[in-house]
Motif scaffolding. Structure first.
Motif, PDB file in Angstrom:
ATOM      1  N   ALA A 196      -4.994   5.682 -17.076  1.00 49.88           N
ATOM      2  CA  ALA A 196      -5.759   5.911 -15.572  1.00 49.88           C
ATOM      3  C   ALA A 196      -5.366   4.690 -14.698  1.00 49.88           C
ATOM      4  O   ALA A 196      -5.675   4.456 -13.768  1.00 49.88           O
ATOM      5  N   ALA A 197      -5.255   3.654 -15.482  1.00 48.63           N
ATOM      6  CA  ALA A 197      -5.238   2.315 -14.843  1.00 48.63           C
ATOM      7  C   ALA A 197      -4.038   2.143 -14.053  1.00 48.63           C
ATOM      8  O   ALA A 197      -2.841   2.603 -14.014  1.00 48.63           O
ATOM      9  N   GLY A 198      -4.398   1.955 -12.639  1.00 50.35           N
ATOM     10  CA  GLY A 198      -3.604   2.028 -11.536  1.00 50.35           C
ATOM     11  C   GLY A 198      -2.971   3.302 -11.100  1.00 50.35           C
ATOM     12  O   GLY A 198      -1.974   3.427 -10.206  1.00 50.35           O
ATOM     13  N   SER A 199      -3.705   4.388 -11.451  1.00 48.06           N
ATOM     14  CA  SER A 199      -3.301   5.841 -11.055  1.00 48.06           C
ATOM     15  C   SER A 199      -3.381   5.964  -9.468  1.00 48.06           C
ATOM     16  O   SER A 199      -2.348   6.751  -9.110  1.00 48.06           O
ATOM     17  N   ASP A 200      -4.198   5.284  -8.673  1.00 49.22           N
ATOM     18  CA  ASP A 200      -4.281   5.549  -7.195  1.00 49.22           C
ATOM     19  C   ASP A 200      -3.364   4.486  -6.517  1.00 49.22           C
ATOM     20  O   ASP A 200      -3.305   4.605  -5.325  1.00 49.22           O
ATOM     21  N   LEU A 201      -2.675   3.510  -7.232  1.00 46.65           N
ATOM     22  CA  LEU A 201      -2.185   2.581  -6.569  1.00 46.65           C
ATOM     23  C   LEU A 201      -0.901   2.978  -5.660  1.00 46.65           C
ATOM     24  O   LEU A 201      -0.987   2.545  -4.400  1.00 46.65           O
ATOM     25  N   PHE A 202      -0.089   3.725  -6.317  1.00 41.00           N
ATOM     26  CA  PHE A 202       1.161   3.930  -5.459  1.00 41.00           C
ATOM     27  C   PHE A 202       0.796   4.877  -4.179  1.00 41.00           C
ATOM     28  O   PHE A 202       1.280   4.842  -3.107  1.00 41.00           O
ATOM     29  N   ALA A 203      -0.360   5.805  -4.275  1.00 45.93           N
ATOM     30  CA  ALA A 203      -0.799   6.433  -3.242  1.00 45.93           C
ATOM     31  C   ALA A 203      -1.267   5.584  -1.963  1.00 45.93           C
ATOM     32  O   ALA A 203      -0.988   5.939  -0.883  1.00 45.93           O
ATOM     33  N   LYS A 204      -2.237   4.533  -2.254  1.00 43.93           N
ATOM     34  CA  LYS A 204      -2.615   3.418  -1.276  1.00 43.93           C
ATOM     35  C   LYS A 204      -1.503   2.724  -1.043  1.00 43.93           C
ATOM     36  O   LYS A 204      -1.366   2.504   0.222  1.00 43.93           O
ATOM     37  N   PHE A 205      -0.476   2.289  -1.715  1.00 38.92           N
ATOM     38  CA  PHE A 205       0.643   1.742  -1.098  1.00 38.92           C
ATOM     39  C   PHE A 205       1.503   2.599   0.003  1.00 38.92           C
ATOM     40  O   PHE A 205       1.793   2.085   0.907  1.00 38.92           O
ATOM     41  N   SER A 206       1.661   3.733  -0.413  1.00 41.98           N
ATOM     42  CA  SER A 206       2.170   4.661   0.414  1.00 41.98           C
ATOM     43  C   SER A 206       1.605   4.768   1.873  1.00 41.98           C
ATOM     44  O   SER A 206       2.402   4.907   2.815  1.00 41.98           O
ATOM     45  N   ALA A 207       0.281   5.093   1.921  1.00 43.85           N
ATOM     46  CA  ALA A 207      -0.369   5.231   3.114  1.00 43.85           C
ATOM     47  C   ALA A 207      -0.468   3.801   3.959  1.00 43.85           C
ATOM     48  O   ALA A 207      -0.072   3.978   5.093  1.00 43.85           O
ATOM     49  N   TYR A 208      -0.190   2.599   3.246  1.00 39.79           N
ATOM     50  CA  TYR A 208      -0.267   1.482   4.024  1.00 39.79           C
ATOM     51  C   TYR A 208       1.165   1.270   4.600  1.00 39.79           C
ATOM     52  O   TYR A 208       1.179   0.835   5.706  1.00 39.79           O
ATOM     53  N   ILE A 209       2.082   1.566   3.758  1.00 36.73           N
ATOM     54  CA  ILE A 209       3.342   1.109   4.323  1.00 36.73           C
ATOM     55  C   ILE A 209       3.997   2.289   5.358  1.00 36.73           C
ATOM     56  O   ILE A 209       4.749   2.003   6.149  1.00 36.73           O
ATOM     57  N   LYS A 210       3.476   3.433   5.461  1.00 36.07           N
ATOM     58  CA  LYS A 210       3.501   4.683   6.342  1.00 36.07           C
ATOM     59  C   LYS A 210       2.738   4.572   7.569  1.00 36.07           C
ATOM     60  O   LYS A 210       3.201   5.159   8.700  1.00 36.07           O
ATOM     61  N   ASN A 211       1.811   3.773   7.593  1.00 37.26           N
ATOM     62  CA  ASN A 211       0.952   3.501   8.677  1.00 37.26           C
ATOM     63  C   ASN A 211       1.598   2.835   9.781  1.00 37.26           C
ATOM     64  O   ASN A 211       2.146   1.711   9.775  1.00 37.26           O
ATOM     65  N   ALA A 232      13.430   1.569   4.210  1.00 33.43           N
ATOM     66  CA  ALA A 232      13.905   1.364   5.565  1.00 33.43           C
ATOM     67  C   ALA A 232      13.300   2.373   6.425  1.00 33.43           C
ATOM     68  O   ALA A 232      12.932   1.984   7.562  1.00 33.43           O
ATOM     69  N   ASP A 233      13.666   3.553   6.355  1.00 33.28           N
ATOM     70  CA  ASP A 233      13.083   4.729   7.123  1.00 33.28           C
ATOM     71  C   ASP A 233      11.973   5.229   6.912  1.00 33.28           C
ATOM     72  O   ASP A 233      11.104   6.146   7.654  1.00 33.28           O
ATOM     73  N   ILE A 234      11.231   4.721   5.776  1.00 36.93           N
ATOM     74  CA  ILE A 234       9.870   5.292   5.317  1.00 36.93           C
ATOM     75  C   ILE A 234       8.668   4.362   5.854  1.00 36.93           C
ATOM     76  O   ILE A 234       7.688   4.794   6.650  1.00 36.93           O
ATOM     77  N   ALA A 235       9.179   2.996   5.709  1.00 36.93           N
ATOM     78  CA  ALA A 235       8.010   1.898   6.391  1.00 36.93           C
ATOM     79  C   ALA A 235       8.096   2.097   8.100  1.00 36.93           C
ATOM     80  O   ALA A 235       9.044   1.913   8.573  1.00 36.93           O
ATOM     81  N   LYS A 236       6.905   2.234   8.320  1.00 36.24           N
ATOM     82  CA  LYS A 236       6.610   2.140  10.059  1.00 36.24           C
ATOM     83  C   LYS A 236       6.505   0.808  10.801  1.00 36.24           C
ATOM     84  O   LYS A 236       5.537   0.084   9.972  1.00 36.24           O
ATOM     85  N   ASN A 237       7.192   0.500  11.617  1.00 37.62           N
ATOM     86  CA  ASN A 237       6.754  -0.609  12.429  1.00 37.62           C
ATOM     87  C   ASN A 237       5.452  -0.471  13.060  1.00 37.62           C
ATOM     88  O   ASN A 237       4.788   0.778  13.447  1.00 37.62           O
ATOM     89  N   LEU A 238       4.518  -1.474  12.760  1.00 42.02           N
ATOM     90  CA  LEU A 238       3.495  -1.554  13.549  1.00 42.02           C
ATOM     91  C   LEU A 238       3.003  -1.697  14.924  1.00 42.02           C
ATOM     92  O   LEU A 238       3.928  -2.632  15.558  1.00 42.02           O
ATOM     93  N   GLU A 239       2.556  -0.837  15.706  1.00 42.86           N
ATOM     94  CA  GLU A 239       2.413  -0.762  17.026  1.00 42.86           C
ATOM     95  C   GLU A 239       0.866  -0.708  17.672  1.00 42.86           C
ATOM     96  O   GLU A 239       0.111  -0.311  16.843  1.00 42.86           O
TER      97      GLU A 239
END
Length: 204
Positions: free
Chosen positions: A68-83, A197-204
């Motif tokens: 279970a250690a780090g099980s939610d880590l990638f989901a939080k990263f994905s939300a962060y990088i796609k915002n 490159a296409d997944i990460a969103k530019n911050l606006e």
């Protein structure tokens, strides 16, 4: 797993399947049997090799918590990088940091086998190399590739780095990079950066 040779006209295909209790005959594995049947039905010429799984080291963690250690880590990263909203970036970054801290805390906490009940010395911080001890397990195989992606992509697209004060997490990563099983199977930073490159969103 089927292995195909380089010949164009008559490719050599080797099917490796789980061996039975005797270490030689076909074992109980529906996935292996499915591949066996499909190749046979298609008229493919192939060789079959049974693999005695008992001769391989067990990779299952002893501590259920290691899974279970780090099980939610990638989901939080994905939300962060796609915002894409600059005003929401801090919120997503804090959520990622919270999960990284949770993992750091787990790696700091001594496991039960590190604590000697007969010793007068109290172990406050774990010295283990990996999630479940000093050997890599399936839990590490699941987490480390994701952690590597986070480290590379977050730096490239958000200028975010895992805080240096997360000593246990950095100890874990550094120990993993010393293992060929991990470091030699990692994609290059450029591959990860291209993939995001296409997944990460530019911050606006």
């Amino acid at each position: 797993m089927a292995k195909q040779g380089s010949g164009r006209k008559n490719p050599e295909i080797e099917l490796f399947i789980k061996a039975g209790f005797d270490g030689e005959n076909i074992g109980n594995c529906p996935f292996c049997q499915r591949l066996f049947m499909v190749l046979w039905l298609k008229g493919v010429v192939f060789n079959v090799t049974t693999v005695d799984m008992k001769k391989y080291p067990h990779l299952t963690p002893r501590q259920p918590e290691s899974y279970a250690a780090g099980s939610d880590l990638f989901a939080k990263f994905s939300a962060y990088i796609k915002n894409a909203r600059k005003d929401a970036n801090e919120k997503f970054e804090k959520a990622l940091l919270k999960e990284l801290k949770r993992l750091d805390n787990y790696l700091k906490e001594p496991l039960s086998d590190e604590i000697d009940a007969n010793s007068s010395e109290t172990i406050l911080v774990s010295k283990r190399k990996y999630l479940d001890g000093n050997e890599l397990t399936l839990a590490d195989c699941n987490l480390l590739p994701k952690l590597h992606i986070i480290k590379v992509a977050a730096k490239k697209f958000r200028n975010f780095e895992i805080p240096v004060e997360m000593c246990a997490l950095w100890r874990y990563l550094n120990n993993a990079y010393k293992r060929n099983e991990f470091s030699h199977t990692c994609p290059t930073n450029e591959e990860i950066e291209r993939a995001y490159a296409d997944i990460a969103k530019n911050l606006e």
